[in-house]
Write an enzyme that holds these catalytic residues in place. Structure first.
Site, mmCIF file in Angstrom:
data_model
loop_
_atom_site.group_PDB
_atom_site.id
_atom_site.type_symbol
_atom_site.label_atom_id
_atom_site.label_comp_id
_atom_site.label_asym_id
_atom_site.label_seq_id
_atom_site.Cartn_x
_atom_site.Cartn_y
_atom_site.Cartn_z
ATOM 1 N N ARG A 147 26.884 25.378 38.038
ATOM 2 C CA ARG A 147 26.620 26.744 37.587
ATOM 3 C C ARG A 147 27.308 27.073 36.262
ATOM 4 O O ARG A 147 27.051 28.117 35.661
ATOM 5 C CB ARG A 147 27.097 27.742 38.644
ATOM 6 C CG ARG A 147 26.428 27.571 39.985
ATOM 7 C CD ARG A 147 26.970 28.571 40.960
ATOM 8 N NE ARG A 147 26.594 29.911 40.562
ATOM 9 C CZ ARG A 147 25.505 30.543 40.973
ATOM 10 N NH1 ARG A 147 24.676 29.949 41.805
ATOM 11 N NH2 ARG A 147 25.236 31.759 40.566
ATOM 12 N N HIS A 157 -3.174 23.452 12.654
ATOM 13 C CA HIS A 157 -2.996 24.756 12.009
ATOM 14 C C HIS A 157 -1.586 24.928 11.448
ATOM 15 O O HIS A 157 -1.160 26.054 11.215
ATOM 16 C CB HIS A 157 -3.350 25.886 12.981
ATOM 17 C CG HIS A 157 -4.791 25.863 13.375
ATOM 18 N ND1 HIS A 157 -5.795 26.255 12.523
ATOM 19 C CD2 HIS A 157 -5.400 25.439 14.498
ATOM 20 C CE1 HIS A 157 -6.967 26.099 13.119
ATOM 21 N NE2 HIS A 157 -6.754 25.594 14.321
ATOM 22 N N GLU A 198 16.407 19.449 26.649
ATOM 23 C CA GLU A 198 17.593 19.997 27.323
ATOM 24 C C GLU A 198 18.580 18.924 27.735
ATOM 25 O O GLU A 198 19.785 19.170 27.733
ATOM 26 C CB GLU A 198 17.230 20.939 28.478
ATOM 27 C CG GLU A 198 16.787 20.328 29.764
ATOM 28 C CD GLU A 198 16.491 21.372 30.846
ATOM 29 O OE1 GLU A 198 17.245 22.339 31.004
ATOM 30 O OE2 GLU A 198 15.487 21.188 31.559
ATOM 31 N N LYS A 220 12.144 19.360 29.076
ATOM 32 C CA LYS A 220 12.966 18.385 29.816
ATOM 33 C C LYS A 220 13.695 17.477 28.842
ATOM 34 O O LYS A 220 14.882 17.241 28.957
ATOM 35 C CB LYS A 220 12.014 17.574 30.692
ATOM 36 C CG LYS A 220 12.319 17.218 32.070
ATOM 37 C CD LYS A 220 12.496 18.213 33.131
ATOM 38 C CE LYS A 220 13.194 19.491 32.812
ATOM 39 N NZ LYS A 220 12.912 20.597 33.664
ATOM 40 N N CYS A 252 28.386 30.778 35.955
ATOM 41 C CA CYS A 252 29.692 30.778 36.596
ATOM 42 C C CYS A 252 29.530 30.639 38.108
ATOM 43 O O CYS A 252 28.599 31.167 38.703
ATOM 44 C CB CYS A 252 30.520 32.030 36.322
ATOM 45 S SG CYS A 252 30.784 32.331 34.572
ATOM 46 N N GLU A 312 6.535 21.449 29.514
ATOM 47 C CA GLU A 312 7.614 21.065 30.418
ATOM 48 C C GLU A 312 8.247 19.730 29.983
ATOM 49 O O GLU A 312 9.470 19.574 30.009
ATOM 50 C CB GLU A 312 7.081 20.986 31.860
ATOM 51 C CG GLU A 312 8.071 20.536 32.911
ATOM 52 C CD GLU A 312 9.304 21.434 33.054
ATOM 53 O OE1 GLU A 312 9.373 22.486 32.394
ATOM 54 O OE2 GLU A 312 10.209 21.044 33.805
ATOM 55 N N ASN A 365 31.568 36.640 38.050
ATOM 56 C CA ASN A 365 30.334 36.073 37.507
ATOM 57 C C ASN A 365 29.476 37.243 37.063
ATOM 58 O O ASN A 365 29.159 38.110 37.872
ATOM 59 C CB ASN A 365 29.620 35.257 38.599
ATOM 60 C CG ASN A 365 28.243 34.803 38.170
ATOM 61 O OD1 ASN A 365 27.958 34.688 36.984
ATOM 62 N ND2 ASN A 365 27.360 34.559 39.133
ATOM 63 N N GLY A 366 29.133 37.298 35.778
ATOM 64 C CA GLY A 366 28.331 38.412 35.267
ATOM 65 C C GLY A 366 28.877 38.869 33.932
ATOM 66 O O GLY A 366 29.633 38.138 33.280
ATOM 67 N N TRP A 411 30.894 29.457 32.715
ATOM 68 C CA TRP A 411 29.957 29.304 31.601
ATOM 69 C C TRP A 411 30.245 30.492 30.695
ATOM 70 O O TRP A 411 29.953 31.631 31.040
ATOM 71 C CB TRP A 411 28.518 29.320 32.100
ATOM 72 C CG TRP A 411 27.515 29.069 31.025
ATOM 73 C CD1 TRP A 411 27.082 27.859 30.569
ATOM 74 C CD2 TRP A 411 26.792 30.054 30.272
ATOM 75 N NE1 TRP A 411 26.154 28.031 29.573
ATOM 76 C CE2 TRP A 411 25.956 29.363 29.366
ATOM 77 C CE3 TRP A 411 26.780 31.452 30.257
ATOM 78 C CZ2 TRP A 411 25.120 30.017 28.469
ATOM 79 C CZ3 TRP A 411 25.940 32.104 29.360
ATOM 80 C CH2 TRP A 411 25.120 31.375 28.482
ATOM 81 N N LYS A 464 22.956 25.938 35.467
ATOM 82 C CA LYS A 464 21.764 25.882 36.315
ATOM 83 C C LYS A 464 21.094 27.249 36.472
ATOM 84 O O LYS A 464 19.890 27.363 36.413
ATOM 85 C CB LYS A 464 22.176 25.332 37.682
ATOM 86 C CG LYS A 464 21.043 25.215 38.682
ATOM 87 C CD LYS A 464 20.164 24.061 38.347
ATOM 88 C CE LYS A 464 19.008 23.898 39.327
ATOM 89 N NZ LYS A 464 17.945 23.080 38.715
HETATM 90 O O1 M6R Z 1 16.095 29.488 38.682
HETATM 91 P P1 M6R Z 1 14.932 29.752 37.758
HETATM 92 O O2 M6R Z 1 13.728 28.979 38.111
HETATM 93 O O3 M6R Z 1 14.641 31.219 37.635
HETATM 94 O O4 M6R Z 1 15.435 29.248 36.354
HETATM 95 C C1 M6R Z 1 14.642 29.399 35.205
HETATM 96 C C2 M6R Z 1 15.142 28.549 34.079
HETATM 97 O O5 M6R Z 1 16.452 28.896 33.738
HETATM 98 C C3 M6R Z 1 15.099 27.058 34.412
HETATM 99 O O6 M6R Z 1 13.823 26.646 34.771
HETATM 100 C C4 M6R Z 1 15.576 26.223 33.211
HETATM 101 O O7 M6R Z 1 14.669 26.333 32.170
HETATM 102 C C5 M6R Z 1 15.782 24.769 33.631
HETATM 103 N N1 M6R Z 1 17.052 24.308 33.176
HETATM 104 C C6 M6R Z 1 14.783 23.832 33.089
HETATM 105 O O8 M6R Z 1 15.026 22.524 33.497
#
Ligand code: M6R
Length: 613
Positions: free
Chosen positions: A27, A508, A492, A489, A2, A485, A102-103, A76, A608
């Site tokens: 956000r 395995h 997501e 990527k 949010c 990673e 937010n929270g 969100w 984000k």
């Molecule tokens: O702001 P942060 O680095 O703490 O965020 C951690 C994860 O939420 C963040 O890396 C998330 O996995 C990304 N969307 C990946 O692209």
């Protein structure tokens, strides 16, 4: 999650709030709303399910609201599905108090039942509406004391929050409060802001302060007064934001993600080059005494998501350089695993936003157990940065796309710097090796540029494979860390099912999922492990997989004998390979998502910065 923004001044608030929300939309983006106090009409609220554009269209389409104080929110969803009625701002039953939040209010149900018992009618399923109603309840008991009512509410609720509050009875005030969710104040001449982050205010002011947990602020057009939880006045340090608004704009790219991928050479240079002087890593901002390093029993890396993947690569790097045990843990697991932490443990906390609640909570737990905290953070002034014993910033600039790219790359860069710096102090790296790594580090940005220049090849591979239902990433050691990673990527932003495996582990169990035509992305940059990984490539090829290989330029031909296609990255020191290998992984995910018509910068269900547990 949010984004919240609040404005008080002498200009029309609505357009300023909408502009601020457009900067905060990353956000959270399942609904949005604004509330403005109109002196003639009272509190005016417009909110709608869907992207901010839906709200903007409603406002542009005739729902004009006048007034110079207001709140905005982009959501969100946590409590209550995305819907018009669950969107923020939430308003008290008498329509005189509006709240954005937010929270999460953990005890909202108990308070809701209490208020319902008093006859209060609720219209939404959210935890936030409880706050608006409770405020009205306390305010009515002691009219004309909005701040007093806010304090009572804060005492009654449990959970995490950043609030913006306005009241029709106090239209000259905007109230802010925070605990465990970020909130900044923006200062101008004749106006003030509250916001989740500086991107929302930078167009109007560069002067900001960061609210701390437990603080409450009362903003008017001409003044800001901050109080601690005991309502004692607090002097806040003011900071100047030193980046330009263009840094938070697309700058001609179709997506923020594309822009941020292309910005990596610069971000890497900005992060690394000023910290290398005459061939030596200089970390003036780090206060780790050599005695501490010698006594250090282990490094505990704490992070989430992609930052955790940096941690995975860091484990290999730091163990090699420091000859100390390094444990990597997901922040969400750390708190509940009874971790073995002593006052000789260094907690290395990695976070782009510096606000991820799991990471923050784990960091506080590590501190409580006696660890010293060194954090790697991108957002200046964020909570993790402020609460760490030491912080090393990644100078990546604002990262807007939900899928991280340049933050990941700069986090890795800082890991190398920490490794080299500490190894030198400890004497665990030879002079020649040290120089070789430093020299190569300085070449990384140019090598990334080389990979970016050849992005057409990766776009071509994406056009072949974008319809695959499932994609596997394999690699060993740091190649495995990059595979993790690459897989995240891809899934997501393209919604393709994907898994990353340590190449030797595939047999395995997971190899049973490989069938003719399954795509396997094989990372085999690590020279010493090349042959080993190639034997796993042969295994999946024998089961009919298509293999997209990634290796260093010197081994391209060799890999091409088995793999269907090979993406070469420039040769470099093995330790620095992740910085190069990750770039084709980012580009592959980006182009696959583009082919599939996905909403690349705002993938479904994500936001984000994850500020709820
Ligand atoms: O702001 P942060 O680095 O703490 O965020 C951690 C994860 O939420 C963040 O890396 C998330 O996995 C990304 N969307 C990946 O692209």
């Amino acid at each position: 999650m949010c984004g919240i923004v609040g404005f008080i001044g002498r200009e029309e608030a609505a357009p300023i709030l909408l502009e601020g929300l457009s900067r905060l939309e990353y956000r959270g983006y399942d609904s949005a709303g604004i509330a403005v106090y109109d002196p003639e009409e009272g509190l005016q609220v417009v909110k709608a399910k869907g992207r901010l554009q839906v709200l903007s269209d409603i406002v542009a389409g005739g729902k004009t609201i006048h007034g110079t104080v207001g709140l905005g929110h982009t959501r969100w969803a946590t409590h209550g599905e995305p819907s018009d009625v669950n969107s923020h701002p939430h308003v008290s039953e008498d329509g005189r108090i509006a709240v954005v939040h937010n929270g999460i209010i953990e005890n909202y149900m108990e308070i809701k039942e209490y208020l319902q018992g008093k006859g209060v009618k609720f219209v939404s399923q959210t935890d936030t509406e409880v706050v608006a109603q409770l405020l009205e309840y306390y305010y009515k008991k002691q009219p004309d004391d909005l701040l007093g009512a806010v304090v009572k509410v804060l005492h009654r609720i449990q959970g995490a929050y950043a609030f913006g509050i306005i009241s029709a009875d106090h239209p000259d005030q905007l109230v802010a409060a925070r605990k465990d969710s970020p909130l900044i104040l923006g200062y101008g001449k004749g106006f003030h802001f509250l916001a989740s982050d500086v991107t929302a205010v930078i167009r109007y002011t560069r002067e900001v302060s960061y609210l701390d947990d437990g603080e409450i602020a009362v903003l008017t057009a001409d003044s800001v007064q901050v109080y601690n939880a005991l309502l004692e006045p607090v002097e806040k340090e003011h900071h100047q934001v030193d980046w330009e608004i263009s840094a938070a704009e697309k700058g001609g790219y179709e997506h923020f993600m594309a822009k941020e991928i292309m910005e990596q050479p610069k971000a890497f240079r900005d992060t690394v080059f000023p910290r290398i002087q005459e061939g030596q890593v200089v970390l003036d901002d780090l206060q780790l005494p050599v005695e501490y390093l010698r006594e250090m029993d282990k490094v505990y890396i704490i992070a989430c998501g992609s930052s955790y993947h940096v941690g995975m690569a860091a484990k290999y790097t730091l163990e090699k350089l420091l000859r100390k045990p390094v444990e990597v843990t997901l922040a969400s697991e750390f708190r509940y695993c009874d971790p073995i932490v002593t006052d000789r443990t260094l907690a290395l906390v990695i976070s782009q936003s510096g606000e991820t609640i799991d990471t923050l909570a784990a960091m506080r737990e590590a501190k409580r157990l006696g660890a010293r905290v060194l954090s790697i953070v991108n957002v200046v002034g964020s909570t993790i940065a402020r609460e760490s014993d030491d912080v090393l910033y990644t100078w990546a600039g604002p990262e807007i796309a939900v899928a991280t790219t340049k933050a990941y790359s700069t986090q890795l860069a800082v890991v190398y710097l920490i490794g080299l710096y500490c190894a030198k102090l400890l004497g665990t790296v030879g002079e020649e090796e040290y120089r070789a790594i430093v020299d190569e580090l300085l070449l990384i940005p140019t090598k990334i540029e080389e990979i970016l220049a050849n992005r057409g090849d990766i776009q071509y591979f994406a056009s072949i494979y974008f319809n695959h239902p499932s994609i596997f990433f394999i690699g060993r050691n740091i190649d495995y860390a990059v595979g993790l990673e690459g897989s995240l990527k891809l899934k997501e932003i393209s919604y393709i099912h994907s898994e990353a495996y340590a190449a030797g582990e595939l047999k395995h169990g997971t190899i049973s999922l490989i069938e003719p035509g399954t795509l396997v992305v094989a990372l085999a940059g690590h020279g010493k492990l090349f042959e080993k990984t190639m034997s796993n490539v042969v295994e999946v090829k024998s089961r009919g997989a298509d293999v997209l290989g990634v290796t260093t330029a010197g081994r391209t031909e060799q890999m091409g004998k088995t793999a269907d296609h090979v993406i070469p990255v420039p040769d470099t020191h093995p330790m620095l390979l992740p910085s190069l290998e990750v770039v084709p992984m980012q580009l592959f995910a980006y182009y696959v998502a583009l082919q599939r018509g996905c909403d690349i910068d705002k993938p479904r269900n994500l936001a984000k910065s994850v500020t709820v547990e």
